[in-house]
Motif scaffolding. Structure first.
Motif, mmCIF file in Angstrom:
data_model
loop_
_atom_site.group_PDB
_atom_site.id
_atom_site.type_symbol
_atom_site.label_atom_id
_atom_site.label_comp_id
_atom_site.label_asym_id
_atom_site.label_seq_id
_atom_site.Cartn_x
_atom_site.Cartn_y
_atom_site.Cartn_z
ATOM 1 N N GLU A 353 -21.967 -17.125 11.880
ATOM 2 C CA GLU A 353 -22.324 -16.638 13.215
ATOM 3 C C GLU A 353 -22.424 -17.805 14.206
ATOM 4 O O GLU A 353 -22.873 -18.896 13.860
ATOM 5 N N GLY A 354 -21.967 -17.506 15.412
ATOM 6 C CA GLY A 354 -22.005 -18.517 16.462
ATOM 7 C C GLY A 354 -20.745 -19.356 16.536
ATOM 8 O O GLY A 354 -20.493 -20.014 17.547
ATOM 9 N N GLN A 355 -19.919 -19.357 15.465
ATOM 10 C CA GLN A 355 -18.656 -20.093 15.466
ATOM 11 C C GLN A 355 -17.527 -19.155 15.912
ATOM 12 O O GLN A 355 -17.449 -18.007 15.476
ATOM 13 N N PRO A 356 -16.647 -19.603 16.795
ATOM 14 C CA PRO A 356 -15.562 -18.723 17.247
ATOM 15 C C PRO A 356 -14.468 -18.594 16.194
ATOM 16 O O PRO A 356 -14.217 -19.515 15.414
ATOM 17 N N ILE A 357 -13.826 -17.451 16.197
ATOM 18 C CA ILE A 357 -12.609 -17.243 15.410
ATOM 19 C C ILE A 357 -11.434 -17.609 16.312
ATOM 20 O O ILE A 357 -11.270 -17.032 17.390
ATOM 21 N N GLU A 358 -10.629 -18.560 15.901
ATOM 22 C CA GLU A 358 -9.558 -19.081 16.745
ATOM 23 C C GLU A 358 -8.245 -18.355 16.454
ATOM 24 O O GLU A 358 -7.786 -18.325 15.304
ATOM 25 N N VAL A 359 -7.658 -17.793 17.507
ATOM 26 C CA VAL A 359 -6.373 -17.088 17.389
ATOM 27 C C VAL A 359 -5.373 -17.799 18.292
ATOM 28 O O VAL A 359 -5.624 -17.966 19.493
ATOM 29 N N GLN A 360 -4.256 -18.217 17.730
ATOM 30 C CA GLN A 360 -3.194 -18.874 18.490
ATOM 31 C C GLN A 360 -1.890 -18.127 18.303
ATOM 32 O O GLN A 360 -1.615 -17.598 17.208
ATOM 33 N N ALA A 361 -1.096 -18.085 19.359
ATOM 34 C CA ALA A 361 0.228 -17.464 19.300
ATOM 35 C C ALA A 361 1.200 -18.390 20.018
ATOM 36 O O ALA A 361 1.021 -18.696 21.198
ATOM 37 N N ARG A 362 2.241 -18.834 19.288
ATOM 38 C CA ARG A 362 3.225 -19.762 19.826
ATOM 39 C C ARG A 362 4.633 -19.312 19.433
ATOM 40 O O ARG A 362 4.842 -18.725 18.376
ATOM 41 N N ARG A 363 5.565 -19.624 20.330
ATOM 42 C CA ARG A 363 6.971 -19.369 20.014
ATOM 43 C C ARG A 363 7.594 -20.639 19.465
ATOM 44 O O ARG A 363 7.489 -21.711 20.081
ATOM 45 N N GLN A 364 8.238 -20.527 18.295
ATOM 46 C CA GLN A 364 8.916 -21.641 17.651
ATOM 47 C C GLN A 364 10.393 -21.275 17.477
ATOM 48 O O GLN A 364 10.772 -20.626 16.505
ATOM 49 N N GLY A 365 11.219 -21.663 18.459
ATOM 50 C CA GLY A 365 12.638 -21.306 18.389
ATOM 51 C C GLY A 365 12.836 -19.807 18.523
ATOM 52 O O GLY A 365 12.436 -19.195 19.513
ATOM 53 N N GLU A 366 13.428 -19.219 17.491
ATOM 54 C CA GLU A 366 13.674 -17.778 17.479
ATOM 55 C C GLU A 366 12.599 -17.023 16.711
ATOM 56 O O GLU A 366 12.823 -15.894 16.275
ATOM 57 N N ARG A 367 11.410 -17.634 16.560
ATOM 58 C CA ARG A 367 10.325 -17.002 15.810
ATOM 59 C C ARG A 367 9.020 -17.160 16.577
ATOM 60 O O ARG A 367 8.888 -18.030 17.456
ATOM 61 N N ILE A 368 8.068 -16.316 16.247
ATOM 62 C CA ILE A 368 6.738 -16.371 16.855
ATOM 63 C C ILE A 368 5.717 -16.506 15.728
ATOM 64 O O ILE A 368 5.770 -15.772 14.734
ATOM 65 N N GLN A 369 4.797 -17.445 15.900
ATOM 66 C CA GLN A 369 3.751 -17.675 14.899
ATOM 67 C C GLN A 369 2.395 -17.290 15.486
ATOM 68 O O GLN A 369 2.029 -17.750 16.572
ATOM 69 N N ILE A 370 1.671 -16.428 14.749
ATOM 70 C CA ILE A 370 0.324 -16.008 15.137
ATOM 71 C C ILE A 370 -0.625 -16.473 14.039
ATOM 72 O O ILE A 370 -0.483 -16.063 12.875
ATOM 73 N N SER A 371 -1.573 -17.323 14.384
ATOM 74 C CA SER A 371 -2.499 -17.859 13.385
ATOM 75 C C SER A 371 -3.925 -17.433 13.706
ATOM 76 O O SER A 371 -4.315 -17.334 14.875
ATOM 77 N N VAL A 372 -4.700 -17.148 12.655
ATOM 78 C CA VAL A 372 -6.111 -16.769 12.767
ATOM 79 C C VAL A 372 -6.903 -17.722 11.869
ATOM 80 O O VAL A 372 -6.671 -17.778 10.652
ATOM 81 N N ARG A 373 -7.840 -18.464 12.490
ATOM 82 C CA ARG A 373 -8.619 -19.444 11.736
ATOM 83 C C ARG A 373 -10.103 -19.123 11.818
ATOM 84 O O ARG A 373 -10.619 -18.775 12.883
ATOM 85 N N ALA A 432 -4.828 -18.239 8.444
ATOM 86 C CA ALA A 432 -3.749 -17.331 8.039
ATOM 87 C C ALA A 432 -2.735 -17.290 9.175
ATOM 88 O O ALA A 432 -3.104 -17.087 10.335
ATOM 89 N N THR A 433 -1.443 -17.487 8.850
ATOM 90 C CA THR A 433 -0.393 -17.580 9.872
ATOM 91 C C THR A 433 0.680 -16.537 9.610
ATOM 92 O O THR A 433 1.294 -16.523 8.533
ATOM 93 N N LEU A 434 0.885 -15.681 10.606
ATOM 94 C CA LEU A 434 1.994 -14.717 10.578
ATOM 95 C C LEU A 434 3.203 -15.356 11.238
ATOM 96 O O LEU A 434 3.131 -15.799 12.391
ATOM 97 N N ASP A 435 4.312 -15.392 10.532
ATOM 98 C CA ASP A 435 5.562 -15.941 11.075
ATOM 99 C C ASP A 435 6.547 -14.781 11.213
ATOM 100 O O ASP A 435 7.016 -14.233 10.212
#
Length: 444
Positions: A353-373, A432-435
């Protein structure tokens, strides 16, 4: 397969034989006079030899050549000049000429075959008309002897072409036979992936087909194995809550009314657990069964909605979203939403509790990566490879769950032709990273 073998072999053989045979016969029919004049040993060089002898040695020597040809080949010869007058006496009797005139030069009524050839002397430039008359018995005898070589050549050609057709036919039917055996083995669930290894090494259409069949066979075997394992896992997981329900019901039947009232919350809790487990199992099945058409997915909007819902449900664990602008791809929005939502729920179980869950979404060429930390304890390295398998939970976990959330996320990624990567973050916690590709490459 034998029927196809002989059908292909006969088609090749008959086609080649008919073309070769008809070509020879047609050429013989259309060029019969030319065939005789060029092939008959008594006529092939007679015009040239006679003209050269006549111009160099005179009439008597030229007449001797005609007499020799008549004696050797029974051929009568007349030689006329450009005016139509005889150049030498020739070997054709006058009475025979009179008989020929009475028959109007009709070859069907004459006992000989009449052939004519014009020859122009390269030395003097004079043109001579040579008229040959060959008796039919002599011509028939020569025909029988002259056709021996063409028929022998045709026989050799047919033998070679038959062997060639046999090789071509075997090159087609043998791969088909191997593929038929592989299909049979696949239907009997006894397919071995290396059974088509030799065929797959070929650099033709059969090699490509064998490679695709190997991929299909491996995929089907994997799906069948996963299905069997899932059924075993489901039956195992359902047995525990059902057993607890049966025990609670048995206790309720034997207990007093006051004790029964105390057991109702326990029964309700077990029913809720069972319902949640069945819902997750159905969600995993729907990922495989969903056959809807892919559509454009606005990832920015999807991630923002999930962020708001997570904050409302768990205000003590904020979600920190860092996404590029205008992120979109073609896919199934329900699957992607369920995958990211399961990753967020998994992070909430372990994130302090009190720590944020970090979500990032980036485009890498012809793919998109969504990560949840998250910033939790992470997972032991030896268990990372098993994460994402249905019903697997790392040892020592006390957080509630059935081990299906990551499996649903991984299957959703694979349905898009992507992948799910699970790892411990270098700075602590779990990521965890969705590619996902911009255009889904759908897998079974």
């Amino acid at each position: 397969m034998r029927s196809l073998f002989w059908r292909i072999l006969a088609s090749f053989w008959l086609a080649i034989a008919l073309v070769a045979g008809l070509s020879i016969l047609l050429g013989h029919m259309l060029n019969q006079d030319a065939w005789i004049l060029s092939r008959h040993p008594g006529l092939a060089t007679l015009a040239e030899d006679w003209t050269q002898t006549y111009e160099e040695q005179g009439e008597e020597a030229a007449q001797d050549i005609l007499e020799q040809r008549k004696k050797q080949y029974h051929i009568d010869v007349q030689v006329l000049n450009e005016s139509g007058d005889p150049v030498v006496r020739g070997t054709f009797p006058r009475r025979a000429a009179a008989f020929e005139a009475r028959q109007h030069n009709d070859d069907r009524r004459l006992p000989w075959r009449r052939l004519t050839v014009e020859y122009t002397s390269p030395k003097s430039g004079d043109t001579y008309l040579l008229i040959y008359r060959i008796p039919h018995p002599e011509l028939d005898a020569w025909h029988r002897g002259s056709l021996l070589w063409p028929l022998s050549a045709l026989g050799i050609a047919l033998v070679v072409l038959t062997l060639f057709s046999l090789l071509v036919t075997l090159s087609i039917t043998r791969p088909l036979s191997r593929l038929r055996g592989a299909v049979h083995d696949l239907g009997q669930t006894t397919y071995q992936q290396n059974s088509l290894a030799k065929l797959a090494s070929r650099r033709d259409e059969f090699g490509v087909l064998a490679k695709d069949f190997n991929l299909m066979g491996a995929r089907l075997q994997s799906l069948i194995g996963s299905q069997r394992q899932l059924l075993r896992d489901v039956s195992h997981e359902l047995r525990s809550p059902l057993a607890r329900l049966k025990i609670a019901l048995a206790l309720a039947e034997r207990s007093a009314p006051e004790e029964r009232e105390r057991l109702w919350p326990r029964l309700t809790r077990e029913c809720d657990r069972l319902e949640a487990l069945i819902s997750e199992i159905l969600a995993l099945a729907r990922v495989d069964a969903d056959q809807a058409s892919a559509e454009e997915v606005d990832l920015n909007q999807l991630l923002q909605e999930l962020q708001r819902e997570t904050v409302l449900g768990y205000p003590q664990q904020p979600v920190q979203l860092d996404a590029e602008q205008a992120l979109s791809l073609r896919g199934w929005p329900t699957m992607i939403e369920r995958a990211v939502d399961n990753l967020l729920r998994n992070a909430q179980r372990f994130n302090p509790e009190g720590q944020p869950i970090e979500v990032q979404a980036r485009r890498q060429g012809e793919r998109i990566q969504i990560s949840v930390r998250d910033h939790g304890p992470g997972v032991e390295a030896e268990h990372l490879a098993q994460l994402g398998e249905p019903f697997f939970r790392a040892p020592g976990q006390s957080a509630p769950g059935h081990g299906l959330g990551l499996a649903i996320a991984r299957r959703a990624a694979e349905r898009h032709g992507g992948s799910l990567t699970l790892a411990n973050h270098p700075q602590g916690g779990f990521i965890a990273t969705l590619d996902l590709p911009l255009t889904p490459g759908v897998t079974g």
